[in-house]
Scaffold this active site. Sequence first.
Site, mmCIF file in Angstrom:
data_model
loop_
_atom_site.group_PDB
_atom_site.id
_atom_site.type_symbol
_atom_site.label_atom_id
_atom_site.label_comp_id
_atom_site.label_asym_id
_atom_site.label_seq_id
_atom_site.Cartn_x
_atom_site.Cartn_y
_atom_site.Cartn_z
ATOM 1 C CD GLU A 66 41.514 44.395 30.853
ATOM 2 O OE1 GLU A 66 41.781 43.474 31.636
ATOM 3 O OE2 GLU A 66 41.756 44.370 29.628
ATOM 4 N NE ARG A 291 38.336 35.760 40.604
ATOM 5 C CZ ARG A 291 38.602 36.757 39.775
ATOM 6 N NH1 ARG A 291 39.755 37.409 39.851
ATOM 7 N NH2 ARG A 291 37.743 37.121 38.857
ATOM 8 C CE LYS A 301 36.440 42.108 33.837
ATOM 9 N NZ LYS A 301 37.111 43.414 33.922
HETATM 10 P P1 ATP Z 1 37.315 38.715 35.539
HETATM 11 O O1 ATP Z 1 38.100 37.505 35.890
HETATM 12 O O2 ATP Z 1 35.854 38.596 35.823
HETATM 13 O O3 ATP Z 1 37.589 39.204 34.165
HETATM 14 P P2 ATP Z 1 39.135 40.643 36.552
HETATM 15 O O4 ATP Z 1 39.852 40.416 37.824
HETATM 16 O O5 ATP Z 1 39.907 40.491 35.310
HETATM 17 O O6 ATP Z 1 37.808 39.809 36.563
HETATM 18 P P3 ATP Z 1 39.103 43.480 36.745
HETATM 19 O O7 ATP Z 1 38.341 44.442 35.930
HETATM 20 O O8 ATP Z 1 40.561 43.438 36.568
HETATM 21 O O9 ATP Z 1 38.463 42.063 36.503
HETATM 22 O O10 ATP Z 1 38.742 43.647 38.282
HETATM 23 C C1 ATP Z 1 38.761 44.864 38.971
HETATM 24 C C2 ATP Z 1 38.970 44.580 40.425
HETATM 25 O O11 ATP Z 1 37.945 43.721 40.910
HETATM 26 C C3 ATP Z 1 40.289 43.865 40.662
HETATM 27 O O12 ATP Z 1 40.920 44.445 41.758
HETATM 28 C C4 ATP Z 1 39.892 42.455 40.934
HETATM 29 O O13 ATP Z 1 40.800 41.865 41.811
HETATM 30 C C5 ATP Z 1 38.500 42.610 41.551
HETATM 31 N N1 ATP Z 1 37.691 41.426 41.291
HETATM 32 C C6 ATP Z 1 37.424 40.848 40.109
HETATM 33 N N2 ATP Z 1 36.699 39.741 40.263
HETATM 34 C C7 ATP Z 1 36.483 39.594 41.586
HETATM 35 C C8 ATP Z 1 35.799 38.640 42.401
HETATM 36 N N3 ATP Z 1 35.189 37.593 41.872
HETATM 37 N N4 ATP Z 1 35.798 38.827 43.736
HETATM 38 C C9 ATP Z 1 36.403 39.886 44.283
HETATM 39 N N5 ATP Z 1 37.066 40.817 43.588
HETATM 40 C C10 ATP Z 1 37.116 40.687 42.251
HETATM 41 MG MG MG Z 2 41.879 41.790 35.662
#
Ligand code: ATP
Ligand code: MG
Length: 593
Positions: A66, A291, A301
Site C-alpha cells: 500500500e 511477518r 509504517k
Molecule cells: P505495515 O504494518 O508496516 O503498515 P502492511 O502489511 O500494512 O505493513 P503493506 O504495504 O500492505 O504493509 O505490505 C505489502 C506486503 O508486505 C504485504 O503482503 C504484507 O503482508 C507484507 N509485509 C508487510 N510487513 C511485513 C513484515 N514485517 N514481514 C513480512 N512481510 C510483510
Molecule cells: Mg497492509
Amino acid sequence: MGIFSPYARARKRGTAIMSTSTRNEEAASTAPATPARPSNFVRDIVLDDLKTNKYQGRVHTRFPPEPNGYLHIGHAKSICLNFGLAAEFGGKTNLRFDDTNPEKEEQEYVDSIIADARWLGADWGDRMFYASDYFDQLHAWAVQLIKAGKAYVDDLSADEVRKYRGSLTEPGKESPYRNRPVEENLDLFERMRKGEFPDGSRTLRAKIDMASPNLNMRDPVMYRILHASHHRTGDKWCIYPMYDFAHGQSDSLEQITHSVCTLEFEDHRPLYNWFIQQLGIFPSQQIEFDRLNLTYTLLSKRKLLQLVQDGRVRGWDDPRMPTISGIRRRGYTPEAVRNFCAAIGVSKTNGIIDLAMLEHFVREDLNKRALRAMTVLRPLKVVIDNYPEGRSEELELVNNPEDASAGTRQVPFSRVLYIEQDDFREDPPKKFFRLSPGQEVRLRGGYFITCKSVVKNDAGEIVEVHCTYDPETRSGNAPDNRKVKATIHWVLAEHAIDAEVRIYENLFSKEDPGDVPEGQEFTANLNPNSLEIISHAKLEPSLANAKPGDRYQFERLGYFCVDPDSKPGALVFNRTVPLRDTWAKIEKREKGN
Ligand code: ATP
Ligand code: MG
C-alpha cells in the site's frame, strides 16, 4: 535460479541459520542436516501444485504494497519470498499498489517503493499495476453482487455497524436495512457513486452471515463514501472499495496463482474466497506466512511515519530507520538483505529475529567487498621522536585481504601521526596490550613503536604521546623475532583528511520497542544515544575522492559508507555496523550446545 533464491546459498553453507527465538517446527524443517535443497511450506505448496498441474505449470506471485509509507525490512522478506518463488520456477511476479485508501496514499510513496524494490533486485518487467486500475471492474462486480441479492446499501453509521457486528463471543445483529429490495439497493448505490450523500452516511455491505464465528464474514463493508482525491484517479470517484473487496479480486484479475501474504490475513481468506466464488472468477490461492519481527526495531509504517512526522529521525531514509531507504543510506547491501531473508526462512507462526543476525549478514557481505582504510575517529597525536624531521615514506597496505584483486595502496608515513585515544592508556589495566608507557606495539602496515612519554595540557589531559620507532621493523616484524601483542591503526597527521562520521546505535533501547508502561507511547523507548556525530575524524588521504554510497572497512572500527550529505572536501560517513559480531558468537554458543 534467481538472485532471491535462498537455495544456492543455503547449499553452500550446508545449513540454514535460525535465531533461537524463531526456532519452531517450520523453521527447523528448513534446516537440513545434509546439503539437500532446503524448502519451506510455501515452496512445498507450489511444488505440489506444479506436480498436480493445478495452474497448468504456472507460478505467478505478486508483491502488493500500500503506498502509504516507505518499504521496510519486513517488506524485503515478502519481496524475497514472492520474487524468489517465481524466479525459481520460471514464473512471474507483479508489483501491485494496493491503493484503495486515498487519504493516506501519495505519489512519493509509490516512487520510493519502486526505487527500493528495484534496489533489492526485484524485477517485475512491465507488470506494474494498481488496484485503482480496477476501480471500474470492482464497481461493476459490486453491482453484480447487488443484483444477485448478495450486497446491500446500509444506512447505519460506522459506529452502529461496529455495535451490530457483535464480538468473538456474541453473534452480530442484522442491520434493519439488510433486506432492502434489489432495485432500491441499485438506486442508492448509484446515488452514492454520484456523490449525493456525505462521507460516512452509507456503505455497501456484503450479505453473508451476521452469526458467522469469523467476524470478517459478518456482512463486511465493501464500499464507503469518501469525497477525497485519489493520487491516480483524481476526483473520478467518491466511493472507494475497501481493501478486502479489492485485494482478492485484484489477484484474480491478474491471474495470480499463489497470493502469498502475512498471517494477519488468514482470517480474511474465507471472505476473499467468498467474493471469488460469488463472482465466479479466477481463484487465486492465498497462503499466509509469518511477518518479520526484529529485536530493537519497529516494523509498522504507521509508527515509522510518526517518527518522521514528529522529527524523531531525519526522514524516512534516516540510517537508523529499518526502511529500505534507511538501511541503504546506512550502507547495507541488497545482497546482505537477501542473504538474511533466505536464512530466516518462512514459517506459520510469528517469532522474533535477533537484530544481530541481520547485522551478521551485513558484515559477512561487506567483508568480501569493502576496501580497507585507516581512519581515526577520536585522534590522539603521536610524535615519533627518533624519526628524522622532514623525512617521509610510503607504506604498502592491502586493500582487501578477502579479495586479492583489490590490490594494495601506498599510505604516507612520517613523524607525526594520529592514533585512536582508546588505543592509549597512561595507566593500563591488566591485559591492556595497546600503547602505554614503556609498551611496544605495531603500527598497521609497518613499524613497531614504543611509548616513551606523554605531554599534558593545563587541565591534565594527554595531548601528545611521544614514542620511538624501530627502523628494523618496517616489514611489520622484528629481525630478532620479538613479538608485540597489539597492532593499532593510525593516520599521518600531515595528510589526514577531516571528515564527519555519524555513529549509529539502535533506534530503540528496548528489545521490544512496544513494551511500555500503560499510558506511554513507544516513543518512550527511543534510544537518546542512537546518533553520535564525530565532527573531526581523521582519514587516510586515499579516501579524498570517496563518493556517496562507497563502502569501506575502517580498520578495527567497522564498516562505513559515504553519506549523500557528503561533498568533496567535506566528507560525511555513516557507520554501517561495528566489527564486533555478536551473532557469530551466539551461533557458536548454540552449536556448542
Ligand atoms: P505495515 O504494518 O508496516 O503498515 P502492511 O502489511 O500494512 O505493513 P503493506 O504495504 O500492505 O504493509 O505490505 C505489502 C506486503 O508486505 C504485504 O503482503 C504484507 O503482508 C507484507 N509485509 C508487510 N510487513 C511485513 C513484515 N514485517 N514481514 C513480512 N512481510 C510483510
Ligand atoms: Mg497492509
